[in-house]
Design a protein around this motif. Sequence first.
Motif, PDB file in Angstrom:
ATOM      1  N   ASP A  91       1.375  -0.488   1.411  1.00 34.78           N
ATOM      2  CA  ASP A  91       0.976  -1.724   2.089  1.00 34.78           C
ATOM      3  C   ASP A  91       1.149  -1.672   3.604  1.00 34.78           C
ATOM      4  O   ASP A  91       0.269  -2.100   4.349  1.00 34.78           O
ATOM      5  N   ALA A  92       2.268  -1.161   4.080  1.00 34.41           N
ATOM      6  CA  ALA A  92       2.526  -1.127   5.526  1.00 34.41           C
ATOM      7  C   ALA A  92       1.499  -0.253   6.242  1.00 34.41           C
ATOM      8  O   ALA A  92       0.974  -0.630   7.299  1.00 34.41           O
ATOM      9  N   GLU A  93       1.179   0.895   5.668  1.00 31.74           N
ATOM     10  CA  GLU A  93       0.192   1.787   6.287  1.00 31.74           C
ATOM     11  C   GLU A  93      -1.205   1.166   6.218  1.00 31.74           C
ATOM     12  O   GLU A  93      -1.988   1.297   7.163  1.00 31.74           O
ATOM     13  N   LEU A  94      -1.505   0.486   5.132  1.00 29.42           N
ATOM     14  CA  LEU A  94      -2.801  -0.176   5.013  1.00 29.42           C
ATOM     15  C   LEU A  94      -2.950  -1.276   6.065  1.00 29.42           C
ATOM     16  O   LEU A  94      -4.019  -1.429   6.666  1.00 29.42           O
ATOM     17  N   GLU A  95      -1.895  -2.025   6.326  1.00 28.71           N
ATOM     18  CA  GLU A  95      -1.946  -3.062   7.358  1.00 28.71           C
ATOM     19  C   GLU A  95      -2.279  -2.468   8.723  1.00 28.71           C
ATOM     20  O   GLU A  95      -3.051  -3.035   9.487  1.00 28.71           O
ATOM     21  N   VAL A  96      -1.717  -1.321   9.029  1.00 31.10           N
ATOM     22  CA  VAL A  96      -2.008  -0.653  10.296  1.00 31.10           C
ATOM     23  C   VAL A  96      -3.468  -0.208  10.317  1.00 31.10           C
ATOM     24  O   VAL A  96      -4.182  -0.404  11.308  1.00 31.10           O
ATOM     25  N   MET A  97      -3.933   0.364   9.222  1.00 28.80           N
ATOM     26  CA  MET A  97      -5.324   0.813   9.165  1.00 28.80           C
ATOM     27  C   MET A  97      -6.293  -0.355   9.304  1.00 28.80           C
ATOM     28  O   MET A  97      -7.335  -0.224   9.958  1.00 28.80           O
ATOM     29  N   LEU A  98      -5.965  -1.502   8.748  1.00 32.77           N
ATOM     30  CA  LEU A  98      -6.834  -2.676   8.887  1.00 32.77           C
ATOM     31  C   LEU A  98      -6.981  -3.077  10.349  1.00 32.77           C
ATOM     32  O   LEU A  98      -8.054  -3.486  10.794  1.00 32.77           O
ATOM     33  N   VAL A  99      -5.909  -2.933  11.115  1.00 37.80           N
ATOM     34  CA  VAL A  99      -5.965  -3.212  12.555  1.00 37.80           C
ATOM     35  C   VAL A  99      -6.853  -2.176  13.243  1.00 37.80           C
ATOM     36  O   VAL A  99      -7.719  -2.521  14.051  1.00 37.80           O
ATOM     37  N   VAL A 100      -6.656  -0.917  12.932  1.00 44.27           N
ATOM     38  CA  VAL A 100      -7.423   0.163  13.564  1.00 44.27           C
ATOM     39  C   VAL A 100      -8.908   0.024  13.229  1.00 44.27           C
ATOM     40  O   VAL A 100      -9.766   0.194  14.099  1.00 44.27           O
ATOM     41  N   TRP A 101      -9.224  -0.284  11.974  1.00 45.70           N
ATOM     42  CA  TRP A 101     -10.619  -0.400  11.560  1.00 45.70           C
ATOM     43  C   TRP A 101     -11.372  -1.520  12.270  1.00 45.70           C
ATOM     44  O   TRP A 101     -12.578  -1.465  12.413  1.00 45.70           O
ATOM     45  N   ILE A 117      -1.598  -2.061  18.830  1.00 46.43           N
ATOM     46  CA  ILE A 117      -1.470  -2.210  17.377  1.00 46.43           C
ATOM     47  C   ILE A 117      -0.278  -3.103  17.053  1.00 46.43           C
ATOM     48  O   ILE A 117      -0.361  -4.009  16.223  1.00 46.43           O
ATOM     49  N   LEU A 118       0.838  -2.868  17.739  1.00 49.19           N
ATOM     50  CA  LEU A 118       2.045  -3.664  17.521  1.00 49.19           C
ATOM     51  C   LEU A 118       1.786  -5.138  17.813  1.00 49.19           C
ATOM     52  O   LEU A 118       2.218  -6.016  17.049  1.00 49.19           O
ATOM     53  N   GLU A 119       1.053  -5.437  18.876  1.00 47.88           N
ATOM     54  CA  GLU A 119       0.691  -6.825  19.195  1.00 47.88           C
ATOM     55  C   GLU A 119      -0.132  -7.457  18.078  1.00 47.88           C
ATOM     56  O   GLU A 119       0.061  -8.619  17.740  1.00 47.88           O
ATOM     57  N   GLN A 120      -1.064  -6.698  17.517  1.00 44.64           N
ATOM     58  CA  GLN A 120      -1.932  -7.223  16.457  1.00 44.64           C
ATOM     59  C   GLN A 120      -1.157  -7.485  15.168  1.00 44.64           C
ATOM     60  O   GLN A 120      -1.537  -8.350  14.378  1.00 44.64           O
ATOM     61  N   LEU A 121      -0.088  -6.749  14.963  1.00 48.49           N
ATOM     62  CA  LEU A 121       0.731  -6.922  13.756  1.00 48.49           C
ATOM     63  C   LEU A 121       1.774  -8.017  13.910  1.00 48.49           C
ATOM     64  O   LEU A 121       2.452  -8.362  12.944  1.00 48.49           O
ATOM     65  N   PHE A 122       1.887  -8.584  15.113  1.00 48.55           N
ATOM     66  CA  PHE A 122       2.878  -9.635  15.369  1.00 48.55           C
ATOM     67  C   PHE A 122       2.675 -10.777  14.373  1.00 48.55           C
ATOM     68  O   PHE A 122       1.571 -11.259  14.189  1.00 48.55           O
ATOM     69  N   ARG A 133       4.464  -8.184  10.653  1.00 51.43           N
ATOM     70  CA  ARG A 133       5.565  -7.225  10.580  1.00 51.43           C
ATOM     71  C   ARG A 133       6.477  -7.399  11.782  1.00 51.43           C
ATOM     72  O   ARG A 133       6.011  -7.598  12.894  1.00 51.43           O
ATOM     73  N   LYS A 134       7.767  -7.293  11.558  1.00 51.89           N
ATOM     74  CA  LYS A 134       8.731  -7.349  12.653  1.00 51.89           C
ATOM     75  C   LYS A 134       9.238  -5.933  12.894  1.00 51.89           C
ATOM     76  O   LYS A 134      10.372  -5.590  12.566  1.00 51.89           O
ATOM     77  N   TRP A 135       8.351  -5.136  13.452  1.00 48.92           N
ATOM     78  CA  TRP A 135       8.667  -3.734  13.684  1.00 48.92           C
ATOM     79  C   TRP A 135       9.038  -3.484  15.137  1.00 48.92           C
ATOM     80  O   TRP A 135       8.472  -4.071  16.051  1.00 48.92           O
ATOM     81  N   ALA A 136       9.949  -2.538  15.317  1.00 48.83           N
ATOM     82  CA  ALA A 136      10.180  -1.977  16.640  1.00 48.83           C
ATOM     83  C   ALA A 136       9.083  -0.943  16.854  1.00 48.83           C
ATOM     84  O   ALA A 136       8.461  -0.464  15.900  1.00 48.83           O
TER      85      ALA A 136
END
Length: 124
Positions: free
Chosen positions: A10-20, A31-36, A39-42
């Motif tokens: 799921d986490a990798e898919l969320e990143v790919m959805l942003v990239v796509w 990418i980190l801004e788009q996941l705000f 996900r609460k990632w560093a």
Amino acid sequence: MKERLKRLPDAELEVMLVVWKEESPINSSWILEQLFGQRKWALATLMTVLSRLTQKGFLICEKKGRNNLYHAAVGEEEYKQNEGKSILEKLYGNSFKNLVIALYNSKAIDKGDIREICPFFEKW
């Protein structure tokens, strides 16, 4: 024969959805801004995920000055088609009818949805 794509966690898919969503290469900060909010990632955590996606062949990383720019090596539709086929085979014995019945019984789709897709199949 083309190698089958691996299913993304799921986490990798969320990143790919942003990239796509983006046509041009993007950096990790964007990418980190788009996941705000999702996900609460560093930044270090995201970099680990990006590295995994690159190693798996889903992303291409290009060095541009001091930045790494990422873009998809696997298209969104290609991944979705692969996943759809995999789910159909594994869970429903390659039976589209069984998939539709399961979706209907779980109220994920209704009669209107079924009527909407019927003309698509009548073309064949």
